[in-house]
Design a protein around this motif. Structure first.
Motif, PDB file in Angstrom:
ATOM      1  N   ILE A 119       1.832  -6.126  -0.859  1.00 49.14           N
ATOM      2  CA  ILE A 119       1.451  -6.712  -2.150  1.00 49.14           C
ATOM      3  C   ILE A 119       0.039  -7.278  -2.075  1.00 49.14           C
ATOM      4  CG2 ILE A 119       1.937  -8.602  -3.759  1.00 49.14           C
ATOM      5  CD1 ILE A 119       4.922  -8.187  -3.091  1.00 49.14           C
ATOM      6  N   ASP A 120      -0.258  -8.006  -0.995  1.00 51.59           N
ATOM      7  CA  ASP A 120      -1.587  -8.615  -0.838  1.00 51.59           C
ATOM      8  C   ASP A 120      -2.679  -7.558  -0.698  1.00 51.59           C
ATOM      9  OD1 ASP A 120      -0.370 -11.055  -0.965  1.00 51.59           O
ATOM     10  OD2 ASP A 120      -0.448 -11.441   1.191  1.00 51.59           O
ATOM     11  N   ALA A 121      -2.326  -6.430  -0.037  1.00 54.15           N
ATOM     12  CA  ALA A 121      -3.332  -5.404   0.246  1.00 54.15           C
ATOM     13  C   ALA A 121      -3.473  -4.382  -0.881  1.00 54.15           C
ATOM     14  CB  ALA A 121      -2.983  -4.683   1.539  1.00 54.15           C
ATOM     15  N   ALA A 122      -2.645  -4.483  -1.917  1.00 50.77           N
ATOM     16  CA  ALA A 122      -2.687  -3.505  -3.007  1.00 50.77           C
ATOM     17  C   ALA A 122      -4.080  -3.465  -3.635  1.00 50.77           C
ATOM     18  CB  ALA A 122      -1.643  -3.847  -4.066  1.00 50.77           C
ATOM     19  N   GLY A 123      -4.618  -2.274  -3.726  1.00 53.96           N
ATOM     20  CA  GLY A 123      -5.939  -2.108  -4.341  1.00 53.96           C
ATOM     21  C   GLY A 123      -7.088  -2.550  -3.465  1.00 53.96           C
ATOM     22  N   ASP A 124      -6.803  -2.826  -2.178  1.00 46.64           N
ATOM     23  CA  ASP A 124      -7.891  -3.286  -1.318  1.00 46.64           C
ATOM     24  C   ASP A 124      -8.757  -2.099  -0.895  1.00 46.64           C
ATOM     25  OD1 ASP A 124      -8.521  -6.031  -0.193  1.00 46.64           O
ATOM     26  OD2 ASP A 124      -8.852  -4.761   1.560  1.00 46.64           O
ATOM     27  N   ASN A 125      -9.753  -2.357  -0.089  1.00 46.63           N
ATOM     28  CA  ASN A 125     -10.775  -1.340   0.175  1.00 46.63           C
ATOM     29  C   ASN A 125     -10.345  -0.292   1.194  1.00 46.63           C
ATOM     30  OD1 ASN A 125     -11.155  -2.401   2.786  1.00 46.63           O
ATOM     31  ND2 ASN A 125     -12.515  -3.977   1.974  1.00 46.63           N
ATOM     32  N   LEU A 126     -11.239   0.636   1.432  1.00 46.50           N
ATOM     33  CA  LEU A 126     -10.998   1.774   2.307  1.00 46.50           C
ATOM     34  C   LEU A 126     -10.635   1.356   3.722  1.00 46.50           C
ATOM     35  CD1 LEU A 126     -11.266   4.882   2.793  1.00 46.50           C
ATOM     36  CD2 LEU A 126     -13.680   4.464   3.286  1.00 46.50           C
ATOM     37  N   PHE A 127     -11.163   0.219   4.163  1.00 49.74           N
ATOM     38  CA  PHE A 127     -10.991  -0.180   5.557  1.00 49.74           C
ATOM     39  C   PHE A 127      -9.564  -0.605   5.871  1.00 49.74           C
ATOM     40  CE2 PHE A 127     -15.477  -0.894   4.515  1.00 49.74           C
ATOM     41  CZ  PHE A 127     -16.065  -0.080   5.460  1.00 49.74           C
ATOM     42  N   THR A 128      -8.775  -0.952   4.861  1.00 49.36           N
ATOM     43  CA  THR A 128      -7.388  -1.338   5.101  1.00 49.36           C
ATOM     44  C   THR A 128      -6.407  -0.243   4.708  1.00 49.36           C
ATOM     45  OG1 THR A 128      -7.196  -2.367   2.915  1.00 49.36           O
ATOM     46  CG2 THR A 128      -7.906  -3.784   4.750  1.00 49.36           C
ATOM     47  N   SER A 129      -6.898   0.900   4.231  1.00 48.52           N
ATOM     48  CA  SER A 129      -5.998   1.934   3.710  1.00 48.52           C
ATOM     49  C   SER A 129      -5.087   2.493   4.794  1.00 48.52           C
ATOM     50  CB  SER A 129      -6.803   3.061   3.055  1.00 48.52           C
ATOM     51  OG  SER A 129      -7.682   3.651   3.998  1.00 48.52           O
ATOM     52  N   HIS A 130      -5.642   2.720   6.007  1.00 49.57           N
ATOM     53  CA  HIS A 130      -4.808   3.243   7.095  1.00 49.57           C
ATOM     54  C   HIS A 130      -3.735   2.233   7.472  1.00 49.57           C
ATOM     55  CE1 HIS A 130      -3.524   5.339  10.671  1.00 49.57           C
ATOM     56  NE2 HIS A 130      -3.762   4.255  11.391  1.00 49.57           N
ATOM     57  N   ALA A 131      -4.143   0.967   7.579  1.00 50.57           N
ATOM     58  CA  ALA A 131      -3.165  -0.080   7.899  1.00 50.57           C
ATOM     59  C   ALA A 131      -2.084  -0.132   6.836  1.00 50.57           C
ATOM     60  CB  ALA A 131      -3.861  -1.431   8.026  1.00 50.57           C
ATOM     61  N   ASN A 132      -2.480   0.033   5.572  1.00 48.62           N
ATOM     62  CA  ASN A 132      -1.498  -0.006   4.484  1.00 48.62           C
ATOM     63  C   ASN A 132      -0.465   1.106   4.637  1.00 48.62           C
ATOM     64  OD1 ASN A 132      -2.987  -2.095   3.472  1.00 48.62           O
ATOM     65  ND2 ASN A 132      -3.864  -0.953   1.754  1.00 48.62           N
ATOM     66  N   SER A 133      -0.910   2.301   4.995  1.00 46.18           N
ATOM     67  CA  SER A 133       0.020   3.421   5.141  1.00 46.18           C
ATOM     68  C   SER A 133       0.992   3.179   6.291  1.00 46.18           C
ATOM     69  CB  SER A 133      -0.747   4.728   5.350  1.00 46.18           C
ATOM     70  OG  SER A 133      -1.454   4.711   6.581  1.00 46.18           O
ATOM     71  N   GLU A 134       0.508   2.578   7.378  1.00 46.84           N
ATOM     72  CA  GLU A 134       1.386   2.272   8.507  1.00 46.84           C
ATOM     73  C   GLU A 134       2.379   1.168   8.146  1.00 46.84           C
ATOM     74  OE1 GLU A 134       1.187   4.005  11.930  1.00 46.84           O
ATOM     75  OE2 GLU A 134       0.773   5.129  10.099  1.00 46.84           O
ATOM     76  N   VAL A 135       1.917   0.169   7.399  1.00 51.87           N
ATOM     77  CA  VAL A 135       2.816  -0.909   6.962  1.00 51.87           C
ATOM     78  C   VAL A 135       3.879  -0.353   6.019  1.00 51.87           C
ATOM     79  CG1 VAL A 135       2.949  -3.058   5.632  1.00 51.87           C
ATOM     80  CG2 VAL A 135       1.106  -2.735   7.289  1.00 51.87           C
ATOM     81  N   GLU A 136       3.474   0.551   5.154  1.00 47.93           N
ATOM     82  CA  GLU A 136       4.430   1.163   4.230  1.00 47.93           C
ATOM     83  C   GLU A 136       5.483   1.964   4.998  1.00 47.93           C
ATOM     84  OE1 GLU A 136       4.353   3.812   0.128  1.00 47.93           O
ATOM     85  OE2 GLU A 136       2.479   3.154   1.058  1.00 47.93           O
ATOM     86  N   ARG A 137       5.043   2.689   6.018  1.00 48.62           N
ATOM     87  CA  ARG A 137       5.984   3.444   6.850  1.00 48.62           C
ATOM     88  C   ARG A 137       6.922   2.492   7.604  1.00 48.62           C
ATOM     89  NH1 ARG A 137       5.774   6.689  11.885  1.00 48.62           N
ATOM     90  NH2 ARG A 137       3.744   5.814  12.437  1.00 48.62           N
ATOM     91  N   ALA A 138       6.356   1.392   8.084  1.00 51.46           N
ATOM     92  CA  ALA A 138       7.174   0.401   8.788  1.00 51.46           C
ATOM     93  C   ALA A 138       8.212  -0.217   7.861  1.00 51.46           C
ATOM     94  CB  ALA A 138       6.281  -0.691   9.381  1.00 51.46           C
TER      95      ALA A 138
END
Length: 261
Positions: A119-138
């Motif tokens: 929720i906090d990272a929604a719409g954040d920049n390119l630098f967190t996109s990979h982390a977001n995908s891993e968190v979503e998978r987790a």
């Protein structure tokens, strides 16, 4: 399991071609650490389904099998406000998920932290996109591991503690201290939490837990907190090609006074 469920649905009056979809979407779920084994299981179930539904391959339905693989979440790529920064043990467990598999039992707090990070990272920049995908998978994986089932059936892995690698050895001692002697005994206890209260469990395991002193606490737990409904101790070569001293047993996931299996 598929054949048994087919028979139950047919007995209840369902049309044959409707049943495979119901079984694969509502009844059967599984966990696996080997992607190839998961593919084989998926194919086997698809062929079972196709036997009863000629249009099954057009329905875009696959078996509900969660493949548990390592999920690396780099803390440096998380937002400074991410609650996952306060969850180093969760991040370590996720990074070793391919080893610990479904022995890992995520807490409600673990899932809440993953949800909050997304929720906090929604719409954040390119630098967190990979982390977001891993968190979503987790998050998807942890939600699957937190589910509870009416019936749990397993032939868990057998491996003595002396053969575990250093990480697994320490991890099992920490999380399953009373049944740390072997992976199979750790799985017996884990499956107690996979099953619903008053659910049913069926397992095939080595039969040493019935006799050896190191499994006394496990025996007490099964006898005092659960209800053994059947127990078959097989001869040493009970299965052709597998010279392993095993037993098969079922238990009710609650205690019933004076019940005799």
């Amino acid at each position: 399991a598929f054949k048994m469920l087919m028979a139950i649905y047919e007995e209840c009056g369902y049309r044959e071609r409707e049943i495979p979809e119901l079984i694969l979407t509502k009844n059967l779920s599984g966990f696996e650490i080997d992607p190839r084994a998961a593919q084989i299981a998926t194919l086997a179930l698809a062929l079972c389904a196709r036997k009863h539904d000629r249009r099954f391959f057009d329905r875009n339905i696959t078996a509900d099998i969660t493949v548990l693989q390592d999920i690396e979440i780099d803390t440096d790529s998380l937002l400074l406000t991410s609650p996952l920064r306060e969850k180093p043990e969760l991040l370590e467990n996720l990074a070793h998920l391919g080893e610990i598999g479904s022995l890992f039992q995520p807490s409600a707090e673990d899932i809440a932290a993953l949800e909050a990070d997304l929720i906090d990272a929604a719409g954040d920049n390119l630098f967190t996109s990979h982390a977001n995908s891993e968190v979503e998978r987790a998050l998807t994986t942890c939600r699957a591991l937190a589910r509870r089932f009416d019936v749990v059936v397993a032939n868990p892995p057998y491996m003595g503690s002396s053969k575990l690698n250093p990480f697994m050895s320490k991890w099992v001692i920490k999380h399953y201290p009373e049944v740390k002697s072997d992976l199979f005994s750790s799985f017996i206890v884990r499956i107690m939490s996979f099953a619903q209260d008053c659910g049913e469990v069926g397992m095939m395991t080595p039969y040493v837990w019935m006799f050896i002193g190191s499994y006394e606490k496990l025996r007490n737990k099964l006898i005092d907190e659960k209800t053994i409904t059947s127990l078959v101790q097989l001869e040493y070569s009970g299965f052709a090609g597998a010279t392993v001293p095993i037993c098969t047993f079922t238990f009710h996931n609650a205690h019933i006074d004076d019940y005799r299996g």
